[in-house]
Design an enzyme around this catalytic site. Structure first.
Site, short mmCIF file in Angstrom:
data_model
loop_
_atom_site.label_atom_id
_atom_site.label_comp_id
_atom_site.label_asym_id
_atom_site.label_seq_id
_atom_site.Cartn_x
_atom_site.Cartn_y
_atom_site.Cartn_z
N GLU A 6 -0.60 -6.26 -7.31
CA GLU A 6 -0.84 -4.82 -7.43
C GLU A 6 -2.31 -4.52 -7.72
O GLU A 6 -2.93 -3.68 -7.06
CB GLU A 6 0.04 -4.24 -8.55
CG GLU A 6 -0.30 -2.83 -8.98
CD GLU A 6 -0.06 -1.79 -7.90
OE1 GLU A 6 -0.68 -0.71 -7.97
OE2 GLU A 6 0.76 -2.04 -7.00
N HIS A 41 -4.66 -5.29 -4.80
CA HIS A 41 -4.65 -4.19 -3.82
C HIS A 41 -5.58 -3.08 -4.25
O HIS A 41 -6.34 -2.52 -3.44
CB HIS A 41 -3.22 -3.67 -3.67
CG HIS A 41 -3.09 -2.53 -2.72
ND1 HIS A 41 -3.71 -2.50 -1.49
CD2 HIS A 41 -2.41 -1.35 -2.82
CE1 HIS A 41 -3.42 -1.37 -0.87
NE2 HIS A 41 -2.64 -0.65 -1.65
N HIS A 56 2.22 7.38 3.62
CA HIS A 56 1.14 6.56 3.07
C HIS A 56 0.63 5.57 4.11
O HIS A 56 -0.58 5.44 4.32
CB HIS A 56 1.66 5.81 1.84
CG HIS A 56 0.60 5.00 1.12
ND1 HIS A 56 -0.62 5.51 0.77
CD2 HIS A 56 0.61 3.70 0.71
CE1 HIS A 56 -1.33 4.58 0.15
NE2 HIS A 56 -0.60 3.47 0.12
#
Length: 280
Positions: free
Chosen positions: A57, A60, A126
């Site tokens: 996470e 990213h 997204h």
């Protein structure tokens, strides 16, 4: 750094950001945030992650931050460097869409506790917005090289041939057709998809630079590029036999259009007429 190289690096970084985003979504790494977004587990860009999912996470986020700065730099360089209008507005479009993309990135985490269907919509938007930003940067890069006079028939043929070779691999990696569509398969699938999309943009946009009678190439390449992005978007949520048929159908249509464009270039593109540069 040379402006064209800056655009190449920015475009590649954007594609990598999207790929890491796919990995983050498929692995469920975004769930490490839960209700604690934006700090999540308190790690700082993955340097002190609570676990491997947290590392993904925050990685990213780190790649996205670097990409954001590159997009800002590319837009500033395009406008201050006096580059062609189309390059300036393509980079500006990518810059203006980036904050919106960040907001949608937050929504992909924050809406996980809401209605499942709404979460699918947000995830789809997204990814679609990320693809649009990538498309604008690919176009800016292609146009920048075209303005410098580096476009050639040979480059169009190589780009088209590369796309044709990648299509069978993407078909083989179609979700649950021959292999399990795990993290690695998805990473390769989407990486190839972005590469094919960029190659088709080269075929479509450079054909207009080199030959005034290349409308069939431009149209076929542009539609094929749009179909590839549509295929990548659908693959995020299309499962089962019906989803496979839809994805395979799009692949075959895009392949046929690419093949037609390449054949047209080989038979009609031997004596191109250079178009004037789209500068101010």
């Amino acid at each position: 750094m040379d402006f064209r190289r800056l655009l190449v690096v920015t475009t590649l970084s954007t594609a990598v950001t999207a790929l890491v985003g796919v990995l983050t979504a498929t692995s469920g790494a975004g769930l490490t945030c839960q209700a604690r977004w934006p700090l999540c587990d308190g790690a700082v860009f993955g340097l002190f992650p609570a676990n491997f999912m947290s590392f993904i996470e925050w990685s990213h986020r780190l790649v996205a931050m670097i990409t954001g700065f590159l997009i800002i730099g590319a837009a500033i360089a395009a406008w201050r460097g006096g580059h062609s209008r189309r390059v300036r507005f393509a980079t500006l479009g990518a810059l203006l869409l980036t904050p919106i993309q960040i907001v949608f990135g937050a929504f992909t985490v924050l809406v996980r506790e809401l209605v499942f269907g709404y979460s699918i919509v947000v995830l789809t938007l997204h990814f679609t917005l990320a693809s649009l930003i990538l498309g604008l940067l690919v176009a800016a890069t292609v146009w920048a090289y075209a303005d410098a006079g580096t476009a050639s028939i040979e480059h169009i043929q190589r780009a088209g041939a590369g796309a044709l070779l990648a299509f069978p691999v993407m078909v083989a990696l179609t979700p649950r057709l021959f292999v399990a569509f795990g993290e690695v398969a998805q990473f390769v699938y989407y990486g190839l998809g972005f590469a094919v999309f960029a190659a088709l943009c080269v075929v479509a946009l450079w054909s207009r630079e080199l030959a005034l009678d290349a409308r069939p190439v431009f149209g076929a390449g542009l539609v094929a590029a749009a179909l590839v992005i549509a295929q990548l978007v659908i693959t995020r949520r299309a499962f089962g036999s019906e989803g496979q048929l839809i994805i395979l159908g799009i692949s075959f249509v895009a392949f046929a259009l690419t093949l037609a464009a390449v054949r047209w270039v080989r038979t009609h593109g031997t004596t191109p007429t250079t178009r004037p540069s789209a500068s101010d």
